[in-house]
Scaffold this motif. Structure first.
Motif, PDB file in Angstrom:
ATOM      1  N   THR A   1       0.734  -1.361  -0.302  1.00 36.18           N
ATOM      2  CA  THR A   1      -0.264  -0.088   0.390  1.00 36.18           C
ATOM      3  C   THR A   1       0.902   1.234  -0.261  1.00 36.18           C
ATOM      4  O   THR A   1       1.358   1.659   0.854  1.00 36.18           O
ATOM      5  N   LEU A   2       0.729   1.999  -1.179  1.00 36.70           N
ATOM      6  CA  LEU A   2       2.184   2.857  -1.617  1.00 36.70           C
ATOM      7  C   LEU A   2       1.407   4.721  -0.355  1.00 36.70           C
ATOM      8  O   LEU A   2       2.668   5.112  -0.297  1.00 36.70           O
ATOM      9  N   LYS A   3       0.268   4.555   0.263  1.00 36.68           N
ATOM     10  CA  LYS A   3       0.176   5.512   1.253  1.00 36.68           C
ATOM     11  C   LYS A   3      -1.211   4.998   2.375  1.00 36.68           C
ATOM     12  O   LYS A   3      -1.986   5.238   1.575  1.00 36.68           O
ATOM     13  N   SER A   4       0.177   4.856   3.781  1.00 35.03           N
ATOM     14  CA  SER A   4      -1.441   4.119   4.658  1.00 35.03           C
ATOM     15  C   SER A   4      -2.157   5.557   5.303  1.00 35.03           C
ATOM     16  O   SER A   4      -1.723   6.261   5.125  1.00 35.03           O
ATOM     17  N   ARG A   5      -3.645   4.439   5.155  1.00 38.35           N
ATOM     18  CA  ARG A   5      -4.359   5.685   5.854  1.00 38.35           C
ATOM     19  C   ARG A   5      -4.532   5.337   7.156  1.00 38.35           C
ATOM     20  O   ARG A   5      -5.400   5.599   8.406  1.00 38.35           O
ATOM     21  N   ASN A   6      -3.906   4.734   7.852  1.00 41.61           N
ATOM     22  CA  ASN A   6      -3.271   3.823   9.114  1.00 41.61           C
ATOM     23  C   ASN A   6      -2.922   5.144  10.332  1.00 41.61           C
ATOM     24  O   ASN A   6      -1.666   5.821   9.056  1.00 41.61           O
ATOM     25  N   GLN A   7      -3.851   5.787  11.541  1.00 43.14           N
ATOM     26  CA  GLN A   7      -3.701   6.597  11.905  1.00 43.14           C
ATOM     27  C   GLN A   7      -1.820   6.840  12.674  1.00 43.14           C
ATOM     28  O   GLN A   7      -0.674   7.387  12.892  1.00 43.14           O
ATOM     29  N   LYS A   8      -1.825   5.420  13.170  1.00 41.17           N
ATOM     30  CA  LYS A   8      -0.642   5.418  13.875  1.00 41.17           C
ATOM     31  C   LYS A   8       0.471   5.667  12.709  1.00 41.17           C
ATOM     32  O   LYS A   8       1.788   5.945  12.795  1.00 41.17           O
ATOM     33  N   THR A   9       0.210   4.244  11.618  1.00 42.20           N
ATOM     34  CA  THR A   9       1.969   4.848  11.091  1.00 42.20           C
ATOM     35  C   THR A   9       1.853   6.139   9.816  1.00 42.20           C
ATOM     36  O   THR A   9       2.705   6.198   9.688  1.00 42.20           O
ATOM     37  N   GLY A  10       0.675   6.874   9.580  1.00 42.45           N
ATOM     38  CA  GLY A  10       0.703   7.664   8.987  1.00 42.45           C
ATOM     39  C   GLY A  10       0.989   7.226   7.653  1.00 42.45           C
ATOM     40  O   GLY A  10       0.565   6.581   7.201  1.00 42.45           O
ATOM     41  N   PRO A  11       0.478   8.298   6.956  1.00 42.19           N
ATOM     42  CA  PRO A  11       0.805   8.715   5.236  1.00 42.19           C
ATOM     43  C   PRO A  11       2.313   7.809   4.530  1.00 42.19           C
ATOM     44  O   PRO A  11       3.048   8.497   3.239  1.00 42.19           O
ATOM     45  N   ILE A  12       2.150   6.609   5.056  1.00 41.53           N
ATOM     46  CA  ILE A  12       3.446   6.331   4.475  1.00 41.53           C
ATOM     47  C   ILE A  12       3.500   5.346   3.861  1.00 41.53           C
ATOM     48  O   ILE A  12       2.777   4.120   3.736  1.00 41.53           O
ATOM     49  N   PRO A  13       4.416   4.961   3.201  1.00 43.67           N
ATOM     50  CA  PRO A  13       3.478   3.100   2.488  1.00 43.67           C
ATOM     51  C   PRO A  13       3.815   2.112   3.702  1.00 43.67           C
ATOM     52  O   PRO A  13       5.028   1.854   4.551  1.00 43.67           O
ATOM     53  N   VAL A  14       3.196   1.153   2.978  1.00 42.41           N
ATOM     54  CA  VAL A  14       2.884   0.351   4.148  1.00 42.41           C
ATOM     55  C   VAL A  14       3.087  -1.405   3.475  1.00 42.41           C
ATOM     56  O   VAL A  14       1.880  -1.180   2.922  1.00 42.41           O
ATOM     57  N   SER A  15       3.401  -2.312   3.932  1.00 44.74           N
ATOM     58  CA  SER A  15       2.909  -3.893   3.291  1.00 44.74           C
ATOM     59  C   SER A  15       2.179  -4.562   4.254  1.00 44.74           C
ATOM     60  O   SER A  15       2.483  -5.007   5.351  1.00 44.74           O
ATOM     61  N   THR A  16       2.148  -5.989   3.219  1.00 43.68           N
ATOM     62  CA  THR A  16       0.936  -7.349   4.079  1.00 43.68           C
ATOM     63  C   THR A  16       2.228  -7.865   3.635  1.00 43.68           C
ATOM     64  O   THR A  16       1.603  -8.488   2.512  1.00 43.68           O
ATOM     65  N   SER A  17       1.993  -9.213   4.621  1.00 47.14           N
ATOM     66  CA  SER A  17       2.831 -11.070   4.383  1.00 47.14           C
ATOM     67  C   SER A  17       1.793 -11.437   4.509  1.00 47.14           C
ATOM     68  O   SER A  17       1.335 -11.482   5.720  1.00 47.14           O
ATOM     69  N   SER A  18       1.413 -12.717   4.035  1.00 45.42           N
ATOM     70  CA  SER A  18       0.803 -13.940   3.600  1.00 45.42           C
ATOM     71  C   SER A  18       1.019 -13.957   5.039  1.00 45.42           C
ATOM     72  O   SER A  18       2.048 -13.951   6.150  1.00 45.42           O
ATOM     73  N   ALA A  19      -0.195 -14.264   5.910  1.00 44.41           N
ATOM     74  CA  ALA A  19      -0.768 -14.742   7.331  1.00 44.41           C
ATOM     75  C   ALA A  19       0.035 -16.157   7.826  1.00 44.41           C
ATOM     76  O   ALA A  19       0.536 -16.807   8.945  1.00 44.41           O
ATOM     77  N   ASP A  20       0.808 -17.169   6.652  1.00 43.86           N
ATOM     78  CA  ASP A  20       1.433 -17.896   7.261  1.00 43.86           C
ATOM     79  C   ASP A  20       2.816 -18.202   7.124  1.00 43.86           C
ATOM     80  O   ASP A  20       3.435 -18.749   7.638  1.00 43.86           O
ATOM     81  N   SER A  21       3.180 -16.777   6.849  1.00 42.33           N
ATOM     82  CA  SER A  21       4.486 -16.184   7.499  1.00 42.33           C
ATOM     83  C   SER A  21       4.645 -15.440   9.115  1.00 42.33           C
ATOM     84  O   SER A  21       5.568 -15.722   9.669  1.00 42.33           O
ATOM     85  N   CYS A  22       3.501 -16.144   9.823  1.00 42.12           N
ATOM     86  CA  CYS A  22       3.786 -15.975  11.450  1.00 42.12           C
ATOM     87  C   CYS A  22       3.834 -16.925  11.547  1.00 42.12           C
ATOM     88  O   CYS A  22       3.911 -18.374  11.433  1.00 42.12           O
ATOM     89  N   PRO A  23       5.120 -16.352  13.262  1.00 45.61           N
ATOM     90  CA  PRO A  23       5.625 -18.034  14.120  1.00 45.61           C
ATOM     91  C   PRO A  23       4.345 -18.186  14.728  1.00 45.61           C
ATOM     92  O   PRO A  23       3.623 -17.562  15.824  1.00 45.61           O
ATOM     93  N   PRO A  24       4.421 -19.490  15.638  1.00 41.84           N
ATOM     94  CA  PRO A  24       3.367 -20.235  16.080  1.00 41.84           C
ATOM     95  C   PRO A  24       3.750 -19.537  17.746  1.00 41.84           C
ATOM     96  O   PRO A  24       3.099 -19.206  18.503  1.00 41.84           O
ATOM     97  N   SER A  25       4.985 -19.433  17.903  1.00 44.44           N
ATOM     98  CA  SER A  25       5.799 -18.754  19.084  1.00 44.44           C
ATOM     99  C   SER A  25       5.125 -17.595  19.431  1.00 44.44           C
ATOM    100  O   SER A  25       4.992 -16.592  20.791  1.00 44.44           O
ATOM    101  N   CYS A  26       4.373 -16.461  17.938  1.00 47.46           N
ATOM    102  CA  CYS A  26       3.413 -15.775  18.493  1.00 47.46           C
ATOM    103  C   CYS A  26       2.251 -15.270  19.139  1.00 47.46           C
ATOM    104  O   CYS A  26       1.758 -15.915  19.103  1.00 47.46           O
ATOM    105  N   PRO A  27       1.970 -14.935  20.542  1.00 45.56           N
ATOM    106  CA  PRO A  27       1.331 -15.252  21.638  1.00 45.56           C
ATOM    107  C   PRO A  27      -0.420 -14.815  21.052  1.00 45.56           C
ATOM    108  O   PRO A  27      -1.137 -14.917  21.339  1.00 45.56           O
TER     109      PRO A  27
END
Length: 200
Positions: A6-32
């Motif tokens: 996403t070239l310009k995020s609308r998320n208030q916390k990040t502000g209008p910067i590029p952000v990426s999103t990766s496939s959910a299977d990249s998340c490790p099982p150790s993440c609580p």
């Protein structure tokens, strides 16, 4: 594994910067947060995350887009998802491609993948040395000390909460005496990743 940029995020916390999103299977099982509490599984971001596997791009296309960013561009990798690789293991070749594409830019991200394995630790340290900031994600202040002791990357942590995201956290150090700096965007309306840049 797929990626969405996403070239310009609308998320208030990040502000209008590029952000990426990766496939959910990249998340490790150790993440609580796999067992509940993952912010990316709710709200508008959940819709984006679910679409990644259907309309996301491959690694080469994603890296081409990153490489075309202007020099000095601040961007956040993985508003949802983790470093490339299924589960706990980092795909070092894929991460290397992202680090290379980021050359001259100011990418940053976070990981819950196990940094104690020799392969993961080496990949994380190399990425940080080469300008792609990977913050190790700790689950509490004791865990933050443990990760900081590895000496391979900056560390971020979950802080105790009183339920009010606009409250500044009172503690100043970890159990081992390391300084704690709370994300300013959690208690100040006029701060975002774009203006703060501490995690990068």
């Amino acid at each position: 594994m797929k990626y969405r940029l996403t070239l310009k995020s609308r998320n208030q916390k990040t502000g209008p910067i590029p952000v990426s999103t990766s496939s959910a299977d990249s998340c490790p099982p150790s993440c609580p947060f796999m067992r509940g509490g993952c912010y990316a599984k709710g709200g508008p971001l959940a819709i984006v995350w679910r679409e990644v596997d259907d309309i996301g791009t491959d690694l080469a296309t994603f890296c081409d887009s990153i490489a075309r960013f202007p020099i000095g561009q601040l961007w956040r990798h993985n508003q949802a998802g983790d470093l490339p690789g299924i589960g706990e293991t980092i795909d070092t070749k894929a991460l290397g491609a992202i680090v290379k594409a980021n050359r001259g830019k100011r990418g940053f991200t976070y990981t819950h993948k196990n940094p104690a394995t020799k392969r993961n630790a080496a990949a994380i340290a190399k990425a940080n040395r080469n300008g792609f900031t990977i913050n190790l994600s700790a689950n509490n202040l004791d865990h933050a000390d443990h990760l900081a002791d590895l000496g391979i990357a900056p560390v971020v942590t979950v802080l105790p909460s009183d339920g009010a995201s606009t409250t500044r956290y009172a503690a100043r150090t970890t159990p081992k005496g390391r300084k704690v700096v709370q994300c300013p965007a959690t208690y100040r309306d006029n701060v975002s990743c774009k203006t703060c840049q501490l995690c990068q």
